[in-house]
Enzyme design. Structure first.
Site, PDB file in Angstrom:
ATOM      1  N   GLY A   1       0.834  -1.201   0.000  1.00 28.98           N
ATOM      2  CA  GLY A   1       0.000   0.000   0.000  1.00 28.98           C
ATOM      3  C   GLY A   1       0.864   1.245   0.000  1.00 28.98           C
ATOM      4  O   GLY A   1       2.025   1.232  -0.408  1.00 28.98           O
ATOM      5  N   GLY A   2       0.295   2.323   0.535  1.00 30.02           N
ATOM      6  CA  GLY A   2       1.000   3.599   0.564  1.00 30.02           C
ATOM      7  C   GLY A   2       2.299   3.521   1.353  1.00 30.02           C
ATOM      8  O   GLY A   2       3.183   4.377   1.211  1.00 30.02           O
TER       9      GLY A   2
ATOM     10  N   GLY B   1      24.486  12.433 -29.820  1.00 31.79           N
ATOM     11  CA  GLY B   1      23.980  13.026 -28.583  1.00 31.79           C
ATOM     12  C   GLY B   1      24.551  12.325 -27.367  1.00 31.79           C
ATOM     13  O   GLY B   1      24.734  12.943 -26.305  1.00 31.79           O
ATOM     14  N   ALA B   2      24.834  11.045 -27.517  1.00 35.15           N
ATOM     15  CA  ALA B   2      25.348  10.288 -26.371  1.00 35.15           C
ATOM     16  C   ALA B   2      26.729  10.800 -25.965  1.00 35.15           C
ATOM     17  O   ALA B   2      27.091  10.765 -24.791  1.00 35.15           O
ATOM     18  CB  ALA B   2      25.383   8.801 -26.703  1.00 35.15           C
TER      19      ALA B   2
HETATM   20  C1  HXC Z   1      -2.889  -4.069  12.293  1.00 33.45           C
HETATM   21  C2  HXC Z   1      -1.902  -5.943  11.472  1.00 33.45           C
HETATM   22  C3  HXC Z   1      -1.744  -5.322  10.200  1.00 33.45           C
HETATM   23  C4  HXC Z   1      -2.189  -3.995  10.058  1.00 33.45           C
HETATM   24  C5  HXC Z   1      -0.936  -7.301  10.088  1.00 33.45           C
HETATM   25  N1  HXC Z   1      -1.396  -7.160  11.340  1.00 33.45           N
HETATM   26  N2  HXC Z   1      -1.147  -6.196   9.359  1.00 33.45           N
HETATM   27  N3  HXC Z   1      -2.464  -5.312  12.490  1.00 33.45           N
HETATM   28  N4  HXC Z   1      -2.764  -3.416  11.123  1.00 33.45           N
HETATM   29  N5  HXC Z   1      -2.069  -3.344   8.917  1.00 33.45           N
HETATM   30  C6  HXC Z   1      -1.331  -8.140  12.425  1.00 33.45           C
HETATM   31  C7  HXC Z   1      -2.217  -9.340  12.201  1.00 33.45           C
HETATM   32  O1  HXC Z   1      -3.495  -9.073  12.680  1.00 33.45           O
HETATM   33  C8  HXC Z   1      -1.491 -10.398  13.035  1.00 33.45           C
HETATM   34  O2  HXC Z   1      -1.794 -10.196  14.396  1.00 33.45           O
HETATM   35  C9  HXC Z   1      -0.052 -10.042  12.864  1.00 33.45           C
HETATM   36  O3  HXC Z   1      -0.017  -8.676  12.446  1.00 33.45           O
HETATM   37  C10 HXC Z   1       0.643 -10.855  11.804  1.00 33.45           C
HETATM   38  O4  HXC Z   1      -0.157 -10.838  10.635  1.00 33.45           O
HETATM   39  P1  HXC Z   1      -0.533 -12.161   9.824  1.00 33.45           P
HETATM   40  O5  HXC Z   1      -1.618 -11.797   8.907  1.00 33.45           O
HETATM   41  O6  HXC Z   1      -0.797 -13.270  10.803  1.00 33.45           O
HETATM   42  O7  HXC Z   1       0.838 -12.456   9.103  1.00 33.45           O
HETATM   43  P2  HXC Z   1       1.083 -12.973   7.645  1.00 33.45           P
HETATM   44  O8  HXC Z   1       0.218 -14.169   7.401  1.00 33.45           O
HETATM   45  O9  HXC Z   1       2.553 -13.146   7.530  1.00 33.45           O
HETATM   46  O10 HXC Z   1       0.586 -11.829   6.685  1.00 33.45           O
HETATM   47  C11 HXC Z   1       1.220 -10.571   6.690  1.00 33.45           C
HETATM   48  C12 HXC Z   1       0.407  -9.575   5.836  1.00 33.45           C
HETATM   49  C13 HXC Z   1      -1.056  -9.530   6.319  1.00 33.45           C
HETATM   50  C14 HXC Z   1       0.477 -10.003   4.383  1.00 33.45           C
HETATM   51  C15 HXC Z   1       1.116  -8.236   5.987  1.00 33.45           C
HETATM   52  O11 HXC Z   1      -1.073  -9.382   7.748  1.00 33.45           O
HETATM   53  C16 HXC Z   1      -1.827  -8.413   5.690  1.00 33.45           C
HETATM   54  O12 HXC Z   1      -2.285  -8.524   4.561  1.00 33.45           O
HETATM   55  N6  HXC Z   1      -2.023  -7.338   6.466  1.00 33.45           N
HETATM   56  C17 HXC Z   1      -2.761  -6.188   5.997  1.00 33.45           C
HETATM   57  C18 HXC Z   1      -1.961  -5.445   4.978  1.00 33.45           C
HETATM   58  C19 HXC Z   1      -2.638  -4.173   4.527  1.00 33.45           C
HETATM   59  O13 HXC Z   1      -3.577  -4.204   3.746  1.00 33.45           O
HETATM   60  N7  HXC Z   1      -2.230  -3.078   5.139  1.00 33.45           N
HETATM   61  C20 HXC Z   1      -2.765  -1.779   4.857  1.00 33.45           C
HETATM   62  C21 HXC Z   1      -2.038  -1.321   3.577  1.00 33.45           C
HETATM   63  S1  HXC Z   1      -2.540   0.248   3.123  1.00 33.45           S
HETATM   64  P3  HXC Z   1      -1.743 -11.372  15.454  1.00 33.45           P
HETATM   65  O14 HXC Z   1      -2.218 -10.743  16.716  1.00 33.45           O
HETATM   66  O15 HXC Z   1      -2.612 -12.456  14.924  1.00 33.45           O
HETATM   67  O16 HXC Z   1      -0.329 -11.798  15.545  1.00 33.45           O
HETATM   68  C22 HXC Z   1      -1.499   1.211   3.907  1.00 33.45           C
HETATM   69  C23 HXC Z   1      -1.814   2.621   3.732  1.00 33.45           C
HETATM   70  C24 HXC Z   1      -0.633   3.468   4.010  1.00 33.45           C
HETATM   71  O17 HXC Z   1      -0.595   0.822   4.532  1.00 33.45           O
HETATM   72  C25 HXC Z   1      -0.972   4.792   3.425  1.00 33.45           C
HETATM   73  C26 HXC Z   1       0.129   5.750   3.534  1.00 33.45           C
HETATM   74  C27 HXC Z   1      -0.235   6.960   2.752  1.00 33.45           C
END
Ligand code: HXC
Length: 510
Positions: free
Chosen positions: A169-170, A404-405
């Protein structure tokens, strides 16, 4: 008193355990080190000073009010690499998946601010699920604060990102705003939109690795500057890179003891360029033979291989090197090579790293894909980068410098300080075949005439002497003396002063 001290140690021990034994084991099972283990490898033993170990998030939604882990998913502080200071942050995937909360962001911002004030680089080890979902806009605000600091720090202190897990994501934009991104093969990936969303929106089926793994970003997108097999290798190589870099934009290049002769000659260079101008040779060989102890840290090794970029040292001082690579696309400049080299030259200029350019370029790569892809604009980036650079610039033309290069590749006309040519250099508007076919179109059916005209053109133009007569080449040098000549040139230029007209900033053709 002793119980208070014991309590402190207990609190520290709890914080050091992050998300707990089970999650640490799961991190190890994926072949990844924990945030603290990574910092131990990256920094000199015992040099790490941690900040904000006891910071906790302030979220009270979705049950977060009952779950507080000290440190809040990021380990921050400073330490040294071979005795030179650096600020660091390492996201801890065992704590809420390393996700970024308001307080997690504040910890990163604190080290960014300190780094700018103290004039020391920032190295970020990224391993995060992105914005902390439970915090909503507070997490987004936190990210943007980090981005803003990345932008302010750009050109002030070197910023290095190492992607050692997810970056989605971002969240990808903080590393994207830093000077270098390195990735770990198979355990890290970066993308704006993940495979699941892609499938729903565009019907594309792709794995996370294919979409944003290290191979993709070092060979296709050029988002990453290098990839390593595991955490240990990545962190050890970052230490190696760090040794080449100035600490900030006022510090100048690091100087270290060297174990090489400054006037070392290398006879093999006299035969590096083949007699047949159409046969390639490896420019990497010249670079390593010129460098102190043959040490060349290559940047973007697997992208746009028709140009080489990276760091070497001459007499113990860092020099940025750019070299056309005749082995790939005959060393032609294209959009990718121009972008790659332009960004590298601008990094060097921002941090006062002198630039050495080796030229063997038959021209810009022709073709509709290049023109439609904006080669005019991308080529202009390299032209702009060399022309605006005020650092010492030494250029060696080994063979072709056409069209040019020629102009673009750190020519005398772009404020090149010392421009050398090997006797094998050919400096002209174009190669003989193309030139004769244009100039003598009416004689194309007369091979004898064409042969005479070609020989005449080659005699007149395909040598370094026409350029040397005009002073565009300062000296024609023996290939075997290249190390000595360029080392002396940079020694001369060490205190170079050059100003450009005042401006807020230029308008680089982006
Ligand atoms: C809160 C999160 C989290 C998040 C993971 N966790 N991502 N908690 N916010 N964004 C937590 C899970 O709940 C889990 O907690 C632990 O971290 C490990 O995650 P798992 O899913 O068990 O691990 P894994 O299977 O290895 O998968 C990792 C992952 C997945 C691929 C990163 O967790 C995932 O898809 N997370 C969401 C990613 C996402 O969409 N993020 C937002 C992106 S947008 P527990 O307690 O079970 O250990 C963004 C915007 C930024 O970031 C903008 C800036 C401008």
């Amino acid at each position: 008193m002793s119980s208070i001290i014991d309590q402190l140690e207990e609190s520290r021990a709890r914080a050091r355990l992050g998300g707990g034994r089970k999650r640490i084991d799961s991190q190890h099972a994926k072949g990844k080190l924990t945030a603290r283990e990574r910092l131990e490898v990256l920094l000199d033993p015992g040099s790490f000073e941690e900040f904000d170990m006891f910071v906790k998030h302030r979220s009270a939604d979705f049950g977060m009010e009952t779950t507080h882990i000290p440190g809040d998913g990021v380990v921050t502080g400073w330490g040294t690499i071979n005795g030179r200071k650096t600020f660091v942050f390492a996201q801890d995937f065992t704590v809420f998946g390393g996700s970024l909360s308001e307080t997690h962001a504040q910890k990163i911002c604190k080290v960014q601010h300190m780094a700018m004030k103290q004039g020391a680089p920032v190295i970020g080890l990224q391993d995060s699920g992105g914005a902390r979902i439970q915090e909503g806009v507070a997490a987004l605000a936190g990210y943007t604060d980090v981005f803003q600091n990345n932008i302010l720090a750009s050109g002030v202190v070197p910023q290095i990102s190492v992607i050692m897990g997810p970056s989605a994501g971002g969240a990808v934009y903080s590393p994207a705003l830093t000077d270098f991104i390195f990735m770990v093969r198979d355990t890290s990936y970066m993308f704006l939109t993940g495979p699941d969303v892609l499938k729903t929106v565009t019907n594309e089926v792709v794995t996370a690795e294919e979409l944003g793994g290290a191979k993709t970003h070092t060979t296709k997108s050029s988002v990453a500057d290098g990839a390593y097999d595991n955490d240990m290798e990545a962190l050890t190589e970052i230490r190696r890179l760090f040794d080449f870099l100035p600490l900030n934009n006022r510090d100048g290049v690091p100087v270290r003891t060297f174990y090489d002769e400054h006037d070392r000659t290398d006879r093999s260079l006299n035969t590096l360029v083949p007699e047949n101008p159409n046969i390639p040779y490896n420019m990497g060989e010249l670079i390593t033979k010129v460098a102190d102890e043959g040490d060349f840290f290559e940047i973007q090794k697997n992208f746009a291989k028709n140009i080489l970029t990276g760091f070497i040292r001459l007499e113990g001082r860092t020099v940025g090197v750019v070299g056309n690579q005749p082995v790939v696309l005959a060393g032609c400049l294209d959009s990718d090579a121009s972008r790659k080299a332009a960004r590298f030259v601008r990094f060097c200029d921002a941090f006062s790293i002198p630039v050495l350019t080796f030229v063997d370029v038959p021209g810009f790569l022709p073709g509709t894909s290049q023109e439609y892809g904006g080669v005019i604009k991308h080529g202009a980036k390299l032209l702009y980068a060399y022309g605006e650079a005020t650092v010492p610039k030494v250029t060696v033309i080994t063979r072709k410098a056409f069209g040019g290069a020629y102009c673009v590749m750190a020519s005398k006309h772009l404020r090149g300080d010392i421009n050398y040519a090997w006797p094998t250099a050919q400096i002209a508007v174009m190669g003989s075949k193309g030139a004769v076919e244009i100039l003598h179109r009416e004689d194309l059916d007369k091979p004898d005439v064409i042969a005479v005209k070609t020989a005449d053109y080659e005699d007149k133009f395909l040598s370094p002497f026409r350029a040397a007569e005009r002073g565009y080449v300062d000296e024609v040098i023996q290939p075997m003396n290249t190390r000595m000549r360029v080392t002396r040139a940079f020694a001369l230029l060490k205190d170079k002063q050059l100003d450009s007209p005042w401006k807020k900033h230029g308008n680089l053709p982006l």
